[in-house]
Structure formats: structure tokens, C-alpha cells
Design an enzyme around this catalytic site. Structure first.
Site, PDB file in Angstrom:
ATOM      1  N   LYS A 184      45.932  45.142  44.478  1.00 36.90           N
ATOM      2  CA  LYS A 184      45.828  45.472  43.051  1.00 36.90           C
ATOM      3  C   LYS A 184      45.137  46.825  42.874  1.00 36.90           C
ATOM      4  O   LYS A 184      43.989  47.004  43.265  1.00 36.90           O
ATOM      5  CB  LYS A 184      45.032  44.384  42.325  1.00 36.90           C
ATOM      6  CG  LYS A 184      44.743  44.672  40.853  1.00 36.90           C
ATOM      7  CD  LYS A 184      43.995  43.503  40.192  1.00 36.90           C
ATOM      8  CE  LYS A 184      43.587  43.844  38.752  1.00 36.90           C
ATOM      9  NZ  LYS A 184      42.807  42.761  38.105  1.00 36.90           N
ATOM     10  N   ASP A 227      40.258  48.698  33.991  1.00 35.68           N
ATOM     11  CA  ASP A 227      40.677  47.513  33.254  1.00 35.68           C
ATOM     12  C   ASP A 227      39.789  47.290  32.035  1.00 35.68           C
ATOM     13  O   ASP A 227      38.724  46.685  32.127  1.00 35.68           O
ATOM     14  CB  ASP A 227      40.632  46.284  34.175  1.00 35.68           C
ATOM     15  CG  ASP A 227      41.078  45.018  33.463  1.00 35.68           C
ATOM     16  OD1 ASP A 227      41.652  45.131  32.368  1.00 35.68           O
ATOM     17  OD2 ASP A 227      40.868  43.925  34.029  1.00 35.68           O
ATOM     18  N   LYS A 250      37.898  43.713  26.615  1.00 39.17           N
ATOM     19  CA  LYS A 250      36.705  43.130  27.237  1.00 39.17           C
ATOM     20  C   LYS A 250      35.467  43.500  26.426  1.00 39.17           C
ATOM     21  O   LYS A 250      35.452  44.520  25.744  1.00 39.17           O
ATOM     22  CB  LYS A 250      36.532  43.706  28.651  1.00 39.17           C
ATOM     23  CG  LYS A 250      37.476  43.149  29.690  1.00 39.17           C
ATOM     24  CD  LYS A 250      37.160  43.746  31.054  1.00 39.17           C
ATOM     25  CE  LYS A 250      38.131  43.232  32.108  1.00 39.17           C
ATOM     26  NZ  LYS A 250      38.026  41.787  32.334  1.00 39.17           N
ATOM     27  N   ASP A 259      38.457  47.883  39.671  1.00 36.33           N
ATOM     28  CA  ASP A 259      39.575  46.951  39.662  1.00 36.33           C
ATOM     29  C   ASP A 259      40.737  47.422  40.552  1.00 36.33           C
ATOM     30  O   ASP A 259      41.785  46.796  40.595  1.00 36.33           O
ATOM     31  CB  ASP A 259      40.039  46.732  38.209  1.00 36.33           C
ATOM     32  CG  ASP A 259      40.523  45.319  37.968  1.00 36.33           C
ATOM     33  OD1 ASP A 259      40.289  44.453  38.822  1.00 36.33           O
ATOM     34  OD2 ASP A 259      41.164  45.096  36.924  1.00 36.33           O
ATOM     35  N   GLU A 312      45.960  40.944  33.555  1.00 36.00           N
ATOM     36  CA  GLU A 312      46.975  41.947  33.877  1.00 36.00           C
ATOM     37  C   GLU A 312      47.211  42.096  35.372  1.00 36.00           C
ATOM     38  O   GLU A 312      48.274  42.541  35.795  1.00 36.00           O
ATOM     39  CB  GLU A 312      46.557  43.309  33.295  1.00 36.00           C
ATOM     40  CG  GLU A 312      45.621  44.155  34.172  1.00 36.00           C
ATOM     41  CD  GLU A 312      44.268  43.507  34.436  1.00 36.00           C
ATOM     42  OE1 GLU A 312      43.857  42.656  33.629  1.00 36.00           O
ATOM     43  OE2 GLU A 312      43.636  43.839  35.448  1.00 36.00           O
ATOM     44  N   ARG A 363      47.685  39.910  37.736  1.00 34.13           N
ATOM     45  CA  ARG A 363      48.812  39.104  38.205  1.00 34.13           C
ATOM     46  C   ARG A 363      50.145  39.697  37.761  1.00 34.13           C
ATOM     47  O   ARG A 363      51.174  39.501  38.394  1.00 34.13           O
ATOM     48  CB  ARG A 363      48.624  37.663  37.728  1.00 34.13           C
ATOM     49  CG  ARG A 363      48.546  37.511  36.244  1.00 34.13           C
ATOM     50  CD  ARG A 363      47.910  36.187  35.812  1.00 34.13           C
ATOM     51  NE  ARG A 363      46.447  36.225  35.866  1.00 34.13           N
ATOM     52  CZ  ARG A 363      45.674  35.188  35.549  1.00 34.13           C
ATOM     53  NH1 ARG A 363      46.212  34.034  35.201  1.00 34.13           N
ATOM     54  NH2 ARG A 363      44.360  35.297  35.622  1.00 34.13           N
TER      55      ARG A 363
HETATM   56  N1  BES Z   1      39.783  42.522  36.755  1.00 35.62           N
HETATM   57  C1  BES Z   1      39.539  41.306  36.069  1.00 35.62           C
HETATM   58  C2  BES Z   1      38.805  40.291  36.927  1.00 35.62           C
HETATM   59  C3  BES Z   1      37.355  40.554  37.164  1.00 35.62           C
HETATM   60  C4  BES Z   1      36.413  40.228  36.208  1.00 35.62           C
HETATM   61  C5  BES Z   1      36.935  41.068  38.357  1.00 35.62           C
HETATM   62  C6  BES Z   1      35.072  40.448  36.446  1.00 35.62           C
HETATM   63  C7  BES Z   1      35.607  41.286  38.586  1.00 35.62           C
HETATM   64  C8  BES Z   1      34.669  40.986  37.652  1.00 35.62           C
HETATM   65  C9  BES Z   1      40.859  40.681  35.634  1.00 35.62           C
HETATM   66  O1  BES Z   1      41.859  41.555  35.309  1.00 35.62           O
HETATM   67  C10 BES Z   1      40.564  39.863  34.442  1.00 35.62           C
HETATM   68  O2  BES Z   1      40.240  40.419  33.437  1.00 35.62           O
HETATM   69  N2  BES Z   1      40.691  38.553  34.560  1.00 35.62           N
HETATM   70  C11 BES Z   1      40.402  37.674  33.488  1.00 35.62           C
HETATM   71  C12 BES Z   1      41.449  36.601  33.476  1.00 35.62           C
HETATM   72  C13 BES Z   1      41.426  35.741  32.245  1.00 35.62           C
HETATM   73  C14 BES Z   1      41.837  36.557  31.041  1.00 35.62           C
HETATM   74  C15 BES Z   1      42.368  34.588  32.444  1.00 35.62           C
HETATM   75  C16 BES Z   1      39.014  37.081  33.710  1.00 35.62           C
HETATM   76  O3  BES Z   1      38.656  36.817  34.861  1.00 35.62           O
HETATM   77  O4  BES Z   1      38.289  36.936  32.726  1.00 35.62           O
HETATM   78 ZN    ZN Z   2      41.777  43.391  36.117  1.00 38.78          ZN
HETATM   79 MN    MN Z   3      41.772  42.106  33.262  1.00 40.85          MN
END
Ligand code: BES
Ligand code: ZN
Ligand code: MN
Length: 497
Positions: A268, A273, A280, A291, A352, A354
Site C-alpha cells: 500500500k 491519508d 479523519k 500510510d 481506501e 483495500r
Molecule cells: N491508513 C488507515 C489505517 C491506520 C489507522 C493505520 C491508524 C495506522 C494508524 C486506513 O486507511 C484507515 O483509515 N482505516 C480505517 C478503516 C475503517 C474506516 C473501516 C480505520 O482503521 O479506522
Molecule cells: Zn489508509
Molecule cells: Mn484511511
């Protein structure tokens, strides 16, 4: 990069900046420490006693001008109990030693820790650990500061190894450790760079540089127009809110016959992000520059494989994009069509990773890989489940998962497997498309992997969720270089090394 050489001469006759010797609990000396103790008429032992040196793994004591030897300084490093010297304690000791030397002005050090007997590990492993941990401890990221401070002086570490029989193993191990550390440096440099510098275009340029450095590496960069032709609607949807064009970076390392099926690693490469329209919160959002750690890991792994001339074929695929809100951004409720033909209902634009990975996985089919491993900072839920000690591992092939878990143990860069049962797929049902891009609050790491699994049906596949392991937060915020050690070990294991 730091250099490593093997040496076997006298410890006390040779002039050196720094001599590193191991001490076991109750101040029991290793052979090298014994030699120094005798040469100093028992002074080494006396100093350790006077300083109440406990010799816990990683404890160090720096002694200047110990009589009887020609070293500027001697660093005593604790190894714990002799009969209980595990790989982990050894690594801790090596790390402590490296830190202690780096705190001095020594340019060159002699390390005698090869002589410590480590449970379940051979000379090659020890040499690999020493080289890796010394080189990695010297890593600094000062590129963006006007004053770079005092860069580490240590340039060379000699591995003292009186046992000639181990010579070849030590040389190979040291070269492996050094090459893994070189790969990790690349990973960390790219990951530590902020989103305004490290864009998808920048990552693609770095991939081209990597190919320029190694004749065995070929790079292809797909542009958005190529993605459109391929029908990569998921990757393109994520990129739509960004002014930076998405890239799909493809690296091919050739170390074996053309007909040998490659191992594919998909990373990835989300260079920032923000969450998109599902924005966020502001707190710690800066960390979302990390990310792209999965993508950086792929670049680092290719570099390591090429440096070591690994006798295998490796394909690296990095979908790279930003995820930003904007007038043109994709939205919750949108239904998009992936390259596989499957339609996806976007219920949260922050899920995003995935989406860019699913198209990259489908693209990877064309290489007829014998195994596919994707690496991604995919879910915050993974940090909740495993903290920052283990990467999350999920996959559709038990042998592949086992091999990755084993590589994690060997390299001390561990992963922990989570289930990928069909029951969890229920959570991804959508009323409007073939599947939804989120599965609700429960089991977030698993449902993210379940989503990917739907695009990995045609090959043996494993997924590493590195959200907790790829970087440190807080005071020593920065990339860790993980899981490169795990993946490099996996490749070494595949070559029967
Ligand atoms: N890049 C993030 C995951 C992440 C979050 C990595 C915090 C490291 C620290 C990913 O794209 C994301 O935002 N995932 C969401 C998924 C949710 C919306 C189902 C998450 O983990 O909150
Ligand atoms: Zn992400
Ligand atoms: Mn994300």
C-alpha cells in the site's frame, strides 16, 4: 552504509577505537572478556564489580584506556544468564552495544559478540543480527533540518571470530544483515518524508532510481490513463480527490530462470491519508504520511534481494495515491467497479487502502505468482488488537502463513495470525453492490482482510497489516523499517539459505 569485516587476530595486541565484549550474569566473562581481564591484571572484573554491573541483556559500561590492551575504549555489554541466552536477549545486547558505541567518537569497533552461544541460532544468524542492528542503530533522518547535528562516526565494525570454520557463514550473515539494513534505510527515508515531498510521483521516481542501481531490476510505472484502460475503478476512485496523479509501480527482480514463478509483494503506497470525505480527526493526522509504508517496504525488499543476488524472481507492485477530500473526491454511497469486475459500495472513504490494493492484487494475477504477500498499514483496529509488537497476518494458505510466522520469529520481526473465516464475510454484504468496503466496528482487521481475500482467490495469498509495526508514535516518532526483516528472512528461507 556501515562496513563489516571478519577478523580473527589477537584482541589485545591490535590497536582499535573500541572493543566490545560480552559479560554474563554474575559478571561471568565471555572468552574475550576473560582475555581482557587477564591482560589488565583483573582490573576489568574489578571495575565491573565496583560499578555494580548487572549484565542484564543490553546493559553497557564504557571503560576508557583499560590497561593491557590497545583499545581506546572497551564496552562491556550484558548478555544475561549464560544458559538462557535467547535470540531476543542477544539482539537486545547487540542493540545496547551499538548504542553505546555510537555515543562515543569511535570510527571503528571490534565486536566479539559472535562468541556468545545463542539458543537455536548459528553463526550466520548472529552475524546477520550484528550487522543489521549496528547499521540500523546508526540510522538518522536529518535531510530536512538545516543543521544535521553530529552524524554518527562509526563506519566499520569488525566481527571477531576466532573460529575459522564459521568464516563463510559469518561473511554471508554479515552481508545479509547489511543488505537488509540498506533496504530498511530506503524504507525509513521514504516513510519519514512528508506527504508534500513523497508523492506517488516521487515514489515512482525512487523506484526508477532503484532500477538504475541494479541491472537485475526492471521498473514499469502505470499512469492513470493506463489504469483506466485496465478498468481499475477502485484505485482511480481513491485518487479522484487528489491533484497528485496516482501511479501503479511495478518492479521485477530477476534472480532466477525466466520460467521460475515469482513471489509477488504488493504494498500500500498511500502517500497521505486524510480519510477523504470521511475525513479523519485532526489529532495525529500527520502520521498518515506513513500510510505508504507497505509500498516503501516493497521497494526496500527489492533492494535487499538485488543486493544479495537472491536466486529467485520477485515482483513488487505498489498502488500509490493520496486520499483527500475535495469537490471531485469519491463519496460514501458511491458504487465503483474494480478491475476484477466486482462492484464495491463505498460506505467509508477512509477505508481506501483495500480499494487501491484490490486492483493491484487483480493486476498481480498476470505474473502467475507462486505466492502473493500484501503489506499495508490497513487498519487502526490492528493496533487495538496486537499493539505495536506484532504485525497482523491473515491469508488463504496455511503453509504460506506458517512460513511467514517462522520468518518473523527468526528475524525477531514477528507477526501473529488472525482468522479469516467465512463467517466474517457476512459483514461485507451490500444492498447495492457485490460487496461493501467496510464491515462495521467488529473485527476491523479481519473484515479488511476478508475484503482483500475476495480479490486474491486465484493465488496463494497472505496479508500483513503493519499499522502498528511500521512506525513509532510519540517522542521517537519515525519509521521502524518493519516488516522488512521478516520479509527478507522469508525470501532467504525460500532460497533454501
Ligand atoms: N491508513 C488507515 C489505517 C491506520 C489507522 C493505520 C491508524 C495506522 C494508524 C486506513 O486507511 C484507515 O483509515 N482505516 C480505517 C478503516 C475503517 C474506516 C473501516 C480505520 O482503521 O479506522
Ligand atoms: Zn489508509
Ligand atoms: Mn484511511
Amino acid at each position: 552504509m556501515m562496513d563489516f569485516a571478519r577478523q580473527s587476530g589477537s584482541l589485545i595486541k591490535k590497536r582499535s577505537d573500541c572493543l566490545i565484549v560480552g559479560i554474563f550474569e554474575k559478571r561471568k566473562p565471555t572468552p574475550a572478556a576473560e582475555t581482557l581481564d587477564q591482560a589488565s591484571d583483573g582490573l576489568l572484573g574489578k571495575i565491573l564489580k565496583r560499578e555494580n554491573f548487572k549484565a542484564n541483556p543490553g546493559d553497557t559500561l564504557t571503560i576508557h584506556h583499560l590497561p593491557g590492551c590497545r583499545a581506546e575504549r572497551v564496552i562491556a555489554v550484558g548478555l544475561g544468564e549464560r544458559k538462557k541466552l535467547t535470540g531476543k536477549s542477544f539482539a537486545k545486547a547487540v542493540e545496547g552495544a551499538a548504542r553505546a558505541v555510537l555515543a562515543t567518537a569511535a570510527k571503528k569497533a571490534v565486536c566479539t559478540l559472535m562468541e556468545a552461544p545463542v539458543q537455536g541460532h548459528d553463526a550466520r544468524w548472529k552475524a546477520r543480527q550484528i550487522a543489521l542492528r549496528f547499521a540500523d542503530a546508526a540510522y538518522r533522518f536529518t535531510e530536512l533540518k538545516s543543521e544535521s547535528g553530529d552524524p554518527p562516526r562509526l563506519k566499520q565494525v569488525d566481527l571477531h571470530c576466532p573460529d575459522k570454520e564459521d568464516g563463510e557463514a559469518v561473511d554471508r550473515g554479515a552481508e545479509e544483515g547489511r543488505s537488509i539494513a540498506t533496504g530498511m534505510k530506503l524504507v525509513k527515508d521514504l516513510a519519514n518524508l512528508p506527504g508534500n515531498i513523497c508523492t506517488p510521483t516521487y515514489l515512482a521516481e525512487q523506484a526508477r532510481h532503484l532500477a538504475d542501481r541494479h541491472g537485475t531490476v526492471k521498473v514499469t510505472v502505470l499512469e492513470e490513463s493506463d489504469m483506466e484502460k485496465l478498468g481499475m475503478g477502485a484505485l482511480l476512485a481513491v485518487s479522484r480527490g487528489s491533484r497528485q496523479p496516482a501511479k501503479l509501480i511495478v518492479l521485477e527482480y530477476r534472480g532466477a530462470k525466466a520460467k521460475d514463478k515469482p513471489i509477488a509483494v504488493v504494498g500500500k503506497g498511500l502517500t497521505f491519508d486524510a480519510g477523504g470525505i470521511s475525513l479523519k480527526p485532526a489529532q495525529n493526522m500527520d502520521e498518515m504520511k506513513y500510510d505508504m509504508c507497505g509500498g516503501a517496504t516493497v521497494l526496500g525488499l527489492v533492494e535487499t534481494a538485488a543486493l544479495l543476488d537472491m536466486p529467485l524472481n520477485l515482483v513488487g507492485v505498489i498502488p500509490s495515491s493520496e486520499n483527500l477530500p475535495g469537490g471531485n473526491a469519491f463519496k460514501p454511497g458511491d458504487v465503483i467497479k474494480s478491475m476484477s469486475g466486482k462492484t464495491i459500495e463505498v460506505l467509508n472513504t477512509d477505508a481506501e487502502g483495500r480499494l487501491i490494493l484490490c486492483d493491484a492484487l487483480t493486476y498481480t494475477e498476470r505474473f502467475e505468482p507462486r505466492a502473493v504477500i500484501d503489506v499495508a498499514t490497513l487498519t487502526g483496529a490492528c493496533i487495538v488488537a496486537l499493539g505495536r509488537h506484532a504485525s497482523g497476518l491473515l491469508g488463504n494458505d496455511d503453509d504460506l502463513c506458517r512460513a511467514l510466522l517462522d520468518a518473523g520469529e527468526t528475524s525477531l520481526d514477528r507477526a501473529w495470525r488472525l482468522p479469516l473465516w467465512d463467517e466474517y464475510q457476512e459483514q461485507l454484504k451490500s444492498n447495492f453492490a457485490d460487496l461493501a468496503n467496510i464491515g462495521g466496528r467488529d473485527a476491523g482487521t479481519i473484515t479488511a482482510a476478508c475484503f482483500l481475500a475476495r480479490f486474491a482467490e486465484k493465488f496463494k495469498w497472505a496479508h500483513l497489516d503493519i499499522a502498528g509495526t511500521a512506525w513509532n508514535t510519540g517522542q521517537n516518532k519515525g519509521a521502524t523499517g518493519r516488516p522488512l526483516p521478516l520479509l527478507a528472512q522469508y525470501l532467504l528461507d525460500q532460497t533454501g539459505a
